[in-house]
Motif scaffolding. Structure first.
Motif, PDB file in Angstrom:
ATOM      1  N   ARG A 227       0.903  -1.148   0.326  1.00 54.82           N
ATOM      2  CA  ARG A 227      -0.111  -0.314   0.515  1.00 54.82           C
ATOM      3  C   ARG A 227       0.799   1.431   0.169  1.00 54.82           C
ATOM      4  O   ARG A 227       0.638   2.429  -0.862  1.00 54.82           O
ATOM      5  CB  ARG A 227      -0.843  -0.195   1.145  1.00 54.82           C
ATOM      6  N   THR A 302      -4.547   4.660  -1.328  1.00 55.65           N
ATOM      7  CA  THR A 302      -4.288   2.904  -1.480  1.00 55.65           C
ATOM      8  C   THR A 302      -4.313   2.119  -0.248  1.00 55.65           C
ATOM      9  O   THR A 302      -4.932   0.977  -0.319  1.00 55.65           O
ATOM     10  CB  THR A 302      -2.943   2.208  -1.778  1.00 55.65           C
ATOM     11  N   VAL A 310      -4.160  -4.020  -3.943  1.00 58.00           N
ATOM     12  CA  VAL A 310      -3.172  -4.035  -3.740  1.00 58.00           C
ATOM     13  C   VAL A 310      -1.595  -5.079  -3.434  1.00 58.00           C
ATOM     14  O   VAL A 310      -1.087  -5.036  -3.134  1.00 58.00           O
ATOM     15  CB  VAL A 310      -3.042  -3.388  -2.417  1.00 58.00           C
TER      16      VAL A 310
END
Length: 311
Positions: A227, A302, A310
């Motif tokens: 992430r 993210t 991810v």
């Protein structure tokens, strides 16, 4: 394949660039797709990641994985800031066959990114005047405030207000095989590492490292790393997209950039800490195309995406 995410010392955070194709056969000018990748469909707000929370290991200074830490990465003020102001910087016309050339090229990008990120960072309440230092080196090992780094393609350490390390030798070697690809690679690497600096100034970098250390499983820790790294690439591409008219990111350079972002990431058999090439392309394209939206950084959240985005 290097293990590109590292624990750090003295509370500092250090992160290496996502692996490019330097160790592989570089593409020729004819071996890359000419078309621009389509704009990605971003995850919807309801698509949230696995929110596993655990007690940190014995002896760790963290006592809990505080909700405030998660709030920092998921609901940061950065995501609602105005679009990045184009720096209007032009690409330096210099050969990257020497360390001096790599330094000149990197310095121009470094200066331009500092200027471009000032507006959104100030709006986010961050210390927008803190400029990271730049170190263009020729060694295979470098000593940083975050520890010794071995033969990395690029590195950011939060010590001393942030330092971006650029390995000149790798770009010099790549230049001899494909100059246009090398320009795209150095541009992307600098933008990615500056993305980590943006994370640092907004508290995202340290909060994410705290979350990663507190997760009880290696799978969860690796996902947190992905992430963080995918967001840095997205933020970096957001700068490139905002300034594309002036750089300019077009023609052969854009073609090579599109090839690059679609082939970077975790390779088969390697550590899964930076994201798959597919997801790296997804988030990089999201950032690059974010110049059309009011809040560029909002396209790079993210931490509020489902695990599939991810992986």
């Amino acid at each position: 394949m290097l293990n590109l995410s590292r624990t750090t010392r003295r509370g500092l955070t250090g992160v290496a660039a996502v692996t490019a194709l330097a160790a592989l056969a570089l593409p020729t000018a004819q071996a890359v797709p000419a078309a621009n990748p389509p704009a990605p469909v971003l995850p919807q707000p309801g698509e949230t990641p696995n929110q596993a929370i655990s007690t940190p290991p014995a002896g760790d200074r963290l006592t809990t994985l505080a909700s405030s830490t998660t709030n920092i990465v998921r609901y940061n003020r950065l995501y609602k800031t105005p679009a990045i102001t184009p720096s209007k910087c032009k690409e330096v016309n210099v050969s990257l066959r020497t360390q001096a050339g790599v330094a000149s090229y990197s310095t121009q990008l470094w200066t331009c990114m500092y200027a471009a990120w000032a507006v959104p960072l100030k709006a986010a309440g961050a210390a927008y005047k803190v400029k990271p230092k730049l170190s263009v080196h020729s060694g295979t090992k470098i000593s940083t405030d975050c520890g010794i780094v071995n033969n990395t393609t690029g590195y950011y350490c939060s010590g001393r207000g942030g330092v971006i390390y650029v390995p000149a030798a790798q770009f010099i070697k790549a230049w001899s095989q494909n100059p246009t690809y090398t320009r795209a690679w150095l541009t992307q690497m600098m933008a990615h590492e500056y993305g980590h600096h943006v994370q640092f100034l907004t508290g995202i970098l340290n909060a994410s490292w705290q979350r990663q250390r507190a997760f009880s499983t290696n799978a969860a820790r690796l996902e947190e790393s992905r992430r963080r790294e995918l967001q840095a690439s997205c933020l970096g591409a957001a700068y490139i997209g905002a300034n594309k008219r002036y750089y300019p990111m077009a023609g052969g350079l854009l073609t090579q950039f599109n090839y690059l972002i679609s082939h970077m990431g975790d390779q088969p058999g390697g550590v899964r800490d930076h994201g798959s090439p597919k997801n790296h392309a997804f988030w990089s394209t999201a950032g690059f195309n974010a110049r059309h939206t009011y809040t560029v950084a909002g396209n790079c959240n993210t931490f509020n995406a489902s695990s599939a985005y991810v992986a």
